[in-house]
Motif scaffolding. Structure first.
Motif, PDB file in Angstrom:
ATOM      1  N   ASP A 138       0.819  -1.213   0.000  1.00  0.00           N
ATOM      2  CA  ASP A 138       0.000   0.000   0.000  1.00  0.00           C
ATOM      3  C   ASP A 138       0.854   1.265   0.000  1.00  0.00           C
ATOM      4  N   ARG A 139       1.932   1.250   0.761  1.00  0.00           N
ATOM      5  CA  ARG A 139       2.768   2.447   0.874  1.00  0.00           C
ATOM      6  C   ARG A 139       3.446   2.791  -0.440  1.00  0.00           C
ATOM      7  N   PHE A 140       3.949   1.808  -1.140  1.00  0.00           N
ATOM      8  CA  PHE A 140       4.756   2.065  -2.323  1.00  0.00           C
ATOM      9  C   PHE A 140       4.018   1.850  -3.641  1.00  0.00           C
ATOM     10  N   HIS A 141       2.754   1.474  -3.572  1.00  0.00           N
ATOM     11  CA  HIS A 141       2.025   1.238  -4.822  1.00  0.00           C
ATOM     12  C   HIS A 141       2.004   2.470  -5.733  1.00  0.00           C
ATOM     13  N   PRO A 142       1.863   3.704  -5.206  1.00  0.00           N
ATOM     14  CA  PRO A 142       1.914   4.877  -6.093  1.00  0.00           C
ATOM     15  C   PRO A 142       3.245   5.019  -6.836  1.00  0.00           C
ATOM     16  N   TYR A 143       4.310   4.370  -6.336  1.00  0.00           N
ATOM     17  CA  TYR A 143       5.611   4.489  -6.968  1.00  0.00           C
ATOM     18  C   TYR A 143       5.687   3.738  -8.298  1.00  0.00           C
ATOM     19  N   VAL A 144       4.708   2.877  -8.569  1.00  0.00           N
ATOM     20  CA  VAL A 144       4.659   2.242  -9.888  1.00  0.00           C
ATOM     21  C   VAL A 144       4.493   3.328 -10.965  1.00  0.00           C
ATOM     22  N   GLY A 145       3.659   4.315 -10.677  1.00  0.00           N
ATOM     23  CA  GLY A 145       3.484   5.422 -11.608  1.00  0.00           C
ATOM     24  C   GLY A 145       4.757   6.220 -11.803  1.00  0.00           C
ATOM     25  N   SER A 146       5.499   6.421 -10.721  1.00  0.00           N
ATOM     26  CA  SER A 146       6.778   7.129 -10.824  1.00  0.00           C
ATOM     27  C   SER A 146       7.743   6.353 -11.702  1.00  0.00           C
ATOM     28  N   TRP A 147       7.807   5.040 -11.492  1.00  0.00           N
ATOM     29  CA  TRP A 147       8.676   4.193 -12.322  1.00  0.00           C
ATOM     30  C   TRP A 147       8.302   4.308 -13.796  1.00  0.00           C
ATOM     31  N   ARG A 148       7.006   4.163 -14.100  1.00  0.00           N
ATOM     32  CA  ARG A 148       6.572   4.204 -15.498  1.00  0.00           C
ATOM     33  C   ARG A 148       6.839   5.573 -16.119  1.00  0.00           C
ATOM     34  N   SER A 149       6.653   6.638 -15.361  1.00  0.00           N
ATOM     35  CA  SER A 149       6.883   7.987 -15.877  1.00  0.00           C
ATOM     36  C   SER A 149       8.328   8.174 -16.311  1.00  0.00           C
ATOM     37  N   HIS A 150       9.252   7.705 -15.490  1.00  0.00           N
ATOM     38  CA  HIS A 150      10.671   7.832 -15.838  1.00  0.00           C
ATOM     39  C   HIS A 150      11.044   6.910 -16.997  1.00  0.00           C
ATOM     40  N   MET A 151      10.391   5.759 -17.108  1.00  0.00           N
ATOM     41  CA  MET A 151      10.647   4.890 -18.263  1.00  0.00           C
ATOM     42  C   MET A 151      10.173   5.571 -19.547  1.00  0.00           C
ATOM     43  N   ASP A 152       9.059   6.300 -19.473  1.00  0.00           N
ATOM     44  CA  ASP A 152       8.574   7.025 -20.651  1.00  0.00           C
ATOM     45  C   ASP A 152       9.576   8.075 -21.103  1.00  0.00           C
ATOM     46  N   VAL A 153      10.225   8.738 -20.143  1.00  0.00           N
ATOM     47  CA  VAL A 153      11.258   9.727 -20.486  1.00  0.00           C
ATOM     48  C   VAL A 153      12.441   9.045 -21.169  1.00  0.00           C
ATOM     49  N   LEU A 154      12.901   7.944 -20.599  1.00  0.00           N
ATOM     50  CA  LEU A 154      14.028   7.215 -21.183  1.00  0.00           C
ATOM     51  C   LEU A 154      13.690   6.721 -22.589  1.00  0.00           C
ATOM     52  N   ARG A 155      12.476   6.222 -22.762  1.00  0.00           N
ATOM     53  CA  ARG A 155      12.066   5.736 -24.085  1.00  0.00           C
ATOM     54  C   ARG A 155      12.014   6.890 -25.090  1.00  0.00           C
ATOM     55  N   TYR A 156      11.557   8.067 -24.651  1.00  0.00           N
ATOM     56  CA  TYR A 156      11.530   9.240 -25.530  1.00  0.00           C
ATOM     57  C   TYR A 156      12.940   9.602 -25.991  1.00  0.00           C
ATOM     58  N   ILE A 157      13.907   9.564 -25.078  1.00  0.00           N
ATOM     59  CA  ILE A 157      15.298   9.873 -25.431  1.00  0.00           C
ATOM     60  C   ILE A 157      15.834   8.868 -26.440  1.00  0.00           C
ATOM     61  N   VAL A 158      15.538   7.595 -26.221  1.00  0.00           N
ATOM     62  CA  VAL A 158      16.012   6.552 -27.134  1.00  0.00           C
ATOM     63  C   VAL A 158      15.313   6.660 -28.487  1.00  0.00           C
ATOM     64  N   ASP A 159      14.002   6.821 -28.493  1.00  0.00           N
ATOM     65  CA  ASP A 159      13.242   6.891 -29.748  1.00  0.00           C
ATOM     66  C   ASP A 159      13.711   8.045 -30.627  1.00  0.00           C
ATOM     67  N   ASN A 160      14.071   9.150 -30.009  1.00  0.00           N
ATOM     68  CA  ASN A 160      14.421  10.351 -30.757  1.00  0.00           C
ATOM     69  C   ASN A 160      15.924  10.575 -30.881  1.00  0.00           C
ATOM     70  N   HIS A 161      16.715   9.597 -30.453  1.00  0.00           N
ATOM     71  CA  HIS A 161      18.175   9.649 -30.594  1.00  0.00           C
ATOM     72  C   HIS A 161      18.741  10.951 -30.024  1.00  0.00           C
ATOM     73  N   ILE A 162      18.317  11.296 -28.817  1.00  0.00           N
ATOM     74  CA  ILE A 162      18.766  12.523 -28.161  1.00  0.00           C
ATOM     75  C   ILE A 162      20.094  12.242 -27.460  1.00  0.00           C
ATOM     76  N   GLU A 163      21.108  12.999 -27.814  1.00  0.00           N
ATOM     77  CA  GLU A 163      22.451  12.716 -27.288  1.00  0.00           C
ATOM     78  C   GLU A 163      22.539  12.955 -25.789  1.00  0.00           C
ATOM     79  N   THR A 164      22.012  14.092 -25.323  1.00  0.00           N
ATOM     80  CA  THR A 164      21.974  14.393 -23.883  1.00  0.00           C
ATOM     81  C   THR A 164      20.691  15.152 -23.577  1.00  0.00           C
ATOM     82  N   ALA A 165      20.131  14.905 -22.416  1.00  0.00           N
ATOM     83  CA  ALA A 165      18.906  15.601 -22.010  1.00  0.00           C
ATOM     84  C   ALA A 165      18.956  15.872 -20.514  1.00  0.00           C
ATOM     85  N   LEU A 166      18.492  17.064 -20.136  1.00  0.00           N
ATOM     86  CA  LEU A 166      18.306  17.399 -18.728  1.00  0.00           C
ATOM     87  C   LEU A 166      16.843  17.129 -18.398  1.00  0.00           C
ATOM     88  N   VAL A 167      16.603  16.241 -17.440  1.00  0.00           N
ATOM     89  CA  VAL A 167      15.244  15.830 -17.082  1.00  0.00           C
ATOM     90  C   VAL A 167      14.894  16.444 -15.722  1.00  0.00           C
TER      91      VAL A 167
END
Length: 458
Positions: A138-167
């Motif tokens: 129960d305490r950490f279940h909201p952190y699944v959303g945090s994990w997925r959000s950061h994975m979406d950022v990483l996937r965006y960087i990979v999909d768009n071949h971004i050399e460096t990004a400040l997140v």
């Protein structure tokens, strides 16, 4: 024959003789360099003021990514290819704040990625591994959303071949002098070349202010522990000068229960008031502001999504750093920190309802260890102008001006009356033989076209 100054300078320097046009160009460049150095020295010696920041707005908005080398650290994306904001669609309040912060410091968010909540993620898409068991509590279940959000950022960087990004997460805060602090960091990481890291390649020197030999850089950690000597062989770190660094008192006041505590590590290496240290990331925790390279995004997406997740996303990255699967840099004291208002609204991961909100606002907020906070600068930059008070003062000034105009008009009227009296008075003409007095013709005489001579001779 007089030798031009440029020719004499070149002769002393034993450089080949150039045309007059080249001489003029060289002198022009030299003058510009001197003027820039003088202006830079003056700016560094000046303190923070509202006008300084507002001036930055008018100049930095026009900056572009064409600036190369170390100076690219001061462009609108701080030397990165992109600045990405991670924010829930529902946190429009924070997006408003980030827009103000960027406008004040001349920074541009190039991409906004909508964060997601756990309820919007299909259970089939949950990560595997030991971390999932923790995330299902129960305490950490909201952190699944945090994990997925950061994975979406990483996937965006990979999909768009971004050399460096400040997140950036949307609760971040930084110093009003962040561009100057970033160029100091760039110089610091370059100064460590050949000791703490391999020497910069010519390509890195030309276009990558922070180099490219890293996966992740933590700019706003809440905790930093250096690697043990058994791994480093020595305590690897590099000091660098940052004249805009906050004081030890401000840094120490941010320490909270073992988090945001930097003084012991600073004392260990003997940091001066205007120094920071760079060290290889080991047990570094905090994702409020991180830089990620393309290869770093690839590695993190593999280890945190495709493979088994060992813990929450921030602690999983710390574990990868300690294992040596990814590599990066941390700095102490950090350049950025989370903005806290001491209210349930501080976290999008903790449960709460509308009745629990509103206990605090931004006027009570703070960011641990940040000196000239952008958030706090708003109070000076946007101080109320007191329109009604100034309007009344303006009206009084207008009334005073009108009174002066009336008095001036009266003086003009009086002057005109005197001039009229002078015109209608008898005009005395003095001749050599006699004296004549000419009287103005009456209106009746004028109307009747009388040809009567009104001059009398005495």
């Amino acid at each position: 024959m007089r030798i031009p100054l440029a020719s004499r300078v070149l002769a002393v320097a034993r450089l080949p003789m150039l045309s007059r046009g080249h001489h003029f160009f060289i002198l022009t460049v030299a003058v510009l360099i001197v003027v820039s150095l003088v202006a830079f020295s003056f700016d560094r010696s000046a303190g923070f003021s509202a006008s300084d920041v507002l001036l930055r707005v008018t100049t930095a908005v026009s900056s572009t990514s064409r600036v190369s080398g170390v100076n690219a650290a001061t462009n609108e994306t701080l030397g990165f290819a992109k600045i990405i904001l991670l924010s829930l669609k529902t946190r429009t309040d924070r997006r408003d704040t980030i827009a103000l912060m960027c406008s004040v410091t001349g920074i541009k968010v190039t991409t906004i990625i909508d964060a997601v909540e756990t309820k919007d993620i299909a259970p089939k898409a949950y990560p595997s591994g030991a971390g999932l068991k923790k995330l299902l509590t129960d305490r950490f279940h909201p952190y699944v959303g945090s994990w997925r959000s950061h994975m979406d950022v990483l996937r965006y960087i990979v999909d768009n071949h971004i050399e460096t990004a400040l997140v950036l997460e949307d609760d971040i805060d930084w110093d009003v002098h962040l561009p100057e602090q970033m160029i100091a960091f760039a110089r610091g990481i370059r100064a460590s070349s050949g000791t703490m890291r391999p020497r910069f390649s010519q390509d890195e020197l030309a276009r990558a202010p922070y180099g490219l030999d890293w996966d992740i850089i933590h700019f706003a950690p809440s905790r930093v522990d250096s690697a043990p000597a058994s791994l480093n062989g020595y305590d690897a770190y590099s000091k660098y000068t940052d004249e805009y660094r906050q004081s030890d008192g401000i840094i120490g006041a941010g320490c909270q229960g073992g988090w945001f505590c930097w003084l012991s590590l600073m004392d260990k290496v003997g940091l001066q008031e205007t120094e920071r240290m760079i060290l290889p990331s080991y047990n570094t925790i905090g994702l409020a502001a991180i830089a990620v390279s393309y290869t770093g995004a690839q590695r993190l997406l593999y280890y945190l999504s495709y493979s088994e997740l060992p813990d929450t996303v921030d602690r999983s990255i710390s574990a990868l750093l300690q294992q040596g699967y990814v590599h990066g840099w941390s700095m102490v004291p950090p350049l950025m920190a989370e903005w806290k208002v001491h209210d349930i609204a501080d976290s999008d991961l903790l449960p709460g309802d509308t009745e629990t909100y509103g206990g605090a606002n931004n006027s009570n907020g703070h960011s641990p260890g940040i000196g000239n906070s952008v958030h706090r600068s708003f109070r000076t930059l946007f101080r109320p102008e007191m329109y009604w008070d100034t309007r009344n003062a303006d009206l009084e000034e207008v009334q005073a001006g009108q009174n002066e105009l009336v008095q001036a008009a009266q003086r003009v009227t009086e002057d005109d009356a005197e001039d009229t009296a002078i015109v209608e008075a008898p005009e005395v003409k003095v001749d050599e033989k006699d004296v004549t007095i000419s009287m103005p013709a009456t209106a009746a005489q004028t109307d009747a076209g009388a040809d009567t001579d009104t001059t009398s001779t005495r």
